[in-house]
Design an enzyme around this catalytic site. Structure first.
Site, mmCIF file in Angstrom:
data_model
loop_
_atom_site.group_PDB
_atom_site.id
_atom_site.type_symbol
_atom_site.label_atom_id
_atom_site.label_comp_id
_atom_site.label_asym_id
_atom_site.label_seq_id
_atom_site.Cartn_x
_atom_site.Cartn_y
_atom_site.Cartn_z
ATOM 1 N N ARG A 222 35.159 41.361 54.852
ATOM 2 C CA ARG A 222 33.988 41.126 54.012
ATOM 3 C C ARG A 222 33.518 42.459 53.433
ATOM 4 O O ARG A 222 33.247 43.404 54.177
ATOM 5 C CB ARG A 222 32.867 40.493 54.854
ATOM 6 C CG ARG A 222 31.578 40.385 54.099
ATOM 7 C CD ARG A 222 30.433 39.732 54.897
ATOM 8 N NE ARG A 222 29.259 39.784 54.049
ATOM 9 C CZ ARG A 222 28.078 40.280 54.418
ATOM 10 N NH1 ARG A 222 27.872 40.717 55.642
ATOM 11 N NH2 ARG A 222 27.082 40.324 53.552
ATOM 12 N N HIS B 63 24.741 43.349 47.734
ATOM 13 C CA HIS B 63 24.325 43.941 49.008
ATOM 14 C C HIS B 63 23.365 45.094 48.685
ATOM 15 O O HIS B 63 23.636 46.246 49.005
ATOM 16 C CB HIS B 63 25.554 44.405 49.805
ATOM 17 C CG HIS B 63 25.320 44.540 51.285
ATOM 18 N ND1 HIS B 63 26.034 43.832 52.229
ATOM 19 C CD2 HIS B 63 24.459 45.307 51.988
ATOM 20 C CE1 HIS B 63 25.630 44.170 53.449
ATOM 21 N NE2 HIS B 63 24.669 45.075 53.328
ATOM 22 N N GLU C 79 21.320 39.121 52.992
ATOM 23 C CA GLU C 79 20.003 39.305 53.611
ATOM 24 C C GLU C 79 18.839 39.413 52.637
ATOM 25 O O GLU C 79 18.180 40.455 52.555
ATOM 26 C CB GLU C 79 20.027 40.545 54.511
ATOM 27 C CG GLU C 79 21.093 40.498 55.570
ATOM 28 C CD GLU C 79 21.000 41.648 56.576
ATOM 29 O OE1 GLU C 79 20.263 42.613 56.314
ATOM 30 O OE2 GLU C 79 21.647 41.556 57.622
ATOM 31 N N ASN D 242 23.790 36.917 59.700
ATOM 32 C CA ASN D 242 23.876 38.282 60.225
ATOM 33 C C ASN D 242 22.905 38.354 61.398
ATOM 34 O O ASN D 242 21.732 37.997 61.252
ATOM 35 C CB ASN D 242 23.438 39.310 59.174
ATOM 36 C CG ASN D 242 24.364 39.348 57.972
ATOM 37 O OD1 ASN D 242 25.388 38.676 57.935
ATOM 38 N ND2 ASN D 242 24.007 40.142 56.983
ATOM 39 N N TYR E 189 21.513 40.649 64.934
ATOM 40 C CA TYR E 189 21.556 41.917 65.663
ATOM 41 C C TYR E 189 20.804 41.948 66.985
ATOM 42 O O TYR E 189 21.253 42.589 67.918
ATOM 43 C CB TYR E 189 21.070 43.065 64.759
ATOM 44 C CG TYR E 189 22.104 43.404 63.703
ATOM 45 C CD1 TYR E 189 23.169 44.247 64.003
ATOM 46 C CD2 TYR E 189 22.056 42.830 62.441
ATOM 47 C CE1 TYR E 189 24.148 44.527 63.057
ATOM 48 C CE2 TYR E 189 23.028 43.108 61.493
ATOM 49 C CZ TYR E 189 24.078 43.962 61.810
ATOM 50 O OH TYR E 189 25.047 44.227 60.886
ATOM 51 N N GLU F 43 27.842 39.093 59.998
ATOM 52 C CA GLU F 43 27.651 40.421 60.596
ATOM 53 C C GLU F 43 27.149 40.278 62.022
ATOM 54 O O GLU F 43 26.281 39.446 62.289
ATOM 55 C CB GLU F 43 26.574 41.258 59.869
ATOM 56 C CG GLU F 43 26.976 41.819 58.553
ATOM 57 C CD GLU F 43 25.849 42.623 57.885
ATOM 58 O OE1 GLU F 43 24.955 43.140 58.598
ATOM 59 O OE2 GLU F 43 25.881 42.721 56.659
#
Ligand code: PNW
Length: 463
Positions: free
Chosen positions: A75, A119, A165, A294, A296, A367
């Site tokens: 990606r 992005h 995002e 994504n 985290y 991600e």
């Protein structure tokens, strides 16, 4: 069971501004990140993405390293300013040629390209001329750029991600002002978010009407979300955690899966939250062929309705007062150098929450990863903490799959250390170490472990 579905997508991810460099080469125009990173004090150590990993000149070596890792997907994002330098005008043949070469090389190596259109590196011309994502016709400019990309690359690229995002763009760019364009506001994030959603919907509309039948690809969006665990099992804290997830993920996913913003946002944000027309709702609904996520970290969420906001730890900044959620972490959780807690079960719970709320969509983890202070020793990088992170998070993902979540693929962030936005080069997320003096790449232990996982399609491999 440590095994993954047999057709599982194993990938790794990057983005243009974070790795390419070559910021004035190949006819490239200037983006808001080129401009912002030149403002003194905005980026740690005065770093910029002007050279970054020099991927613009070293992409062949990078594809070889991906091949060595055994990933079947990669990606990356296209820099809008390489393709249309001023955002809306002439197409740069040099920019098209660069990405064409990269795409061809990936395909020759049996690595499937997953291409993100945006992005965060908006052409600076559009910031001046249209007011960036606050502008009324910015979504049309984005759809036009998307059209150019589909027409040049869609014969070979069949996996498209419109936006990376939008929450970060809206919150950090237009709420907290720590990302470009640096606006601090409790209203601008909702307007920017609205235009981002419309840009996504219009780009998907172009793809579906002009290209999808012929090119037979899929298109979606990549949203980011942490997990929010209720601090206690009181009804108020349960509601606060749910509300926090709605303001984070459902803000962008509900319009796409249900046609409108969540009721909790409508109630609390009131007139600052724009309305969709019926036509826009129809365009938005079902506008993602997969659920890109994504992820985290995790925080506890508690109700803060009766609290003084000055006493509270607010992890969402800017518009957090609209939520009345107090966030905290368990001090026993280990942390990455981003100060983000490592909580693999939060990932599992979030995947299952998405599965339930959005009616079992195919999920692509676009991600997941972590930053640690890696140091080469005798030409090797033993990133034991990163390896533990991936073992835990992939096990969480595996459990979510056995509990019924339809997770189709996973992209490790990131392929290599890169420009970590306002942290510059001080945070290392890569499975490959990059020496930013010599630009040498070194596969870390995590890259070698990931190769074994991919080869066996299982976590049951030698650590
Ligand atoms: C994502 N937050 O950014 C991006 O997609 C990547 O470009 C980036 O390198 C990676 O995660 C690591 O940061 C985020 O404040 C930035 O919650 C900020 C947040 C989340 C994700």
């Amino acid at each position: 069971m440590a095994e993954f579905p047999s057709d599982f997508i194993w990938g790794t991810a990057t983005s243009a501004y974070q790795i390419e460099g070559g910021y004035r080469e190949g006819g490239k125009g200037i983006s808001i990140w080129d401009a912002f990173s030149r403002i003194p004090g905005k980026i740690m150590n005065g770093d910029t993405g002007e050279v970054a990993c020099d991927h613009f000149h070293r992409f062949e070596e990078d594809v070889q390293l991906m091949k060595d890792m055994g990933v079947n997907a990669y990606r990356f994002s296209l820099a809008w300013t390489r393709i249309i330098p001023d955002g809306t005008g002439d197409v740069s043949e040099e920019g098209i040629a660069f990405y064409s070469k990269l795409i061809d090389l990936l395909l020759e190596n049996n690595i499937t390209p997953w291409v993100t259109l945006y992005h965060w590196d908006l052409p600076v011309a559009l910031e001046f001329e249209k007011g960036g994502w606050l502008g009324d016709d910015i979504s049309d400019a984005f759809a036009h750029y998307a059209d150019v990309c589909f027409s040049h690359f869609g014969d070979r690229v069949t996996n498209w991600i419109t936006l990376n995002e939008p929450w970060v763009v809206a919150m950090l760019g237009y709420g907290q002002g720590v990302f470009p364009p640096g606006i601090v506001s409790n209203e601008a994030p909702y307007i920017a978010g609205h235009n981002l959603l419309l840009g996504h919907a219009k780009a998907v509309d172009v793809y579906r009407n002009k290209y999808q039948d012929k090119q037979k690809g899929q298109i979606g969006i990549a949203n980011n979300c942490d997990w929010r665990e209720p601090l206690t099992d009181s009804p108020d804290d349960l509601a606060a955690a749910e509300r926090a997830l709605e303001f984070f993920l459902a803000w962008f996913a509900d319009p796409i899966y249900k046609g409108d913003y969540p009721a909790s946002m409508r109630e609390r944000v009131g007139e600052r939250l724009p309305e969709f027309t019926a036509g826009e709702q129809a365009m938005l609904k079902d506008s993602s062929d997969f659920f890109g996520l994504n992820h985290y970290t995790t925080m506890y969420a508690a109700d803060a309705t009766n609290k003084n906001s000055e006493d509270s730890v607010y992890g969402n900044g800017g518009i957090s007062e609209d939520q009345d959620v107090q966030l905290s972490v368990d001090p026993s959780w280990s942390k990455t150098t981003m100060n983000w807690a490592v909580v693999p079960w939060g990932f599992q719970k979030l995947l299952e929450w998405i599965d339930t709320r959005y009616d079992h969509p195919p999920i692509i983890v676009t991600e997941n990863g972590c930053a640690f202070d890696d140091k080469p020793e005798n030409g090797e990088v033993h990133d034991a903490e990163r390896l533990d992170f991936y073992k835990g998070y992939l096990a969480g993902c595996r459990t979510a799959i056995s509990n019924g979540a339809n997770v189709k693929g996973y992209f490790a962030w990131s392929f290599m250390d890169n420009f970590e936005w306002v942290f510059g080069y001080s945070r290392r997320f890569g499975m490959h170490y990059v020496d930013f003096e010599t630009l040498e790449r070194i596969p870390k232990s995590s890259a070698k472990w990931y190769a074994r996982v991919i080869a066996k399609n299982s976590l049951d491999v030698q650590g």
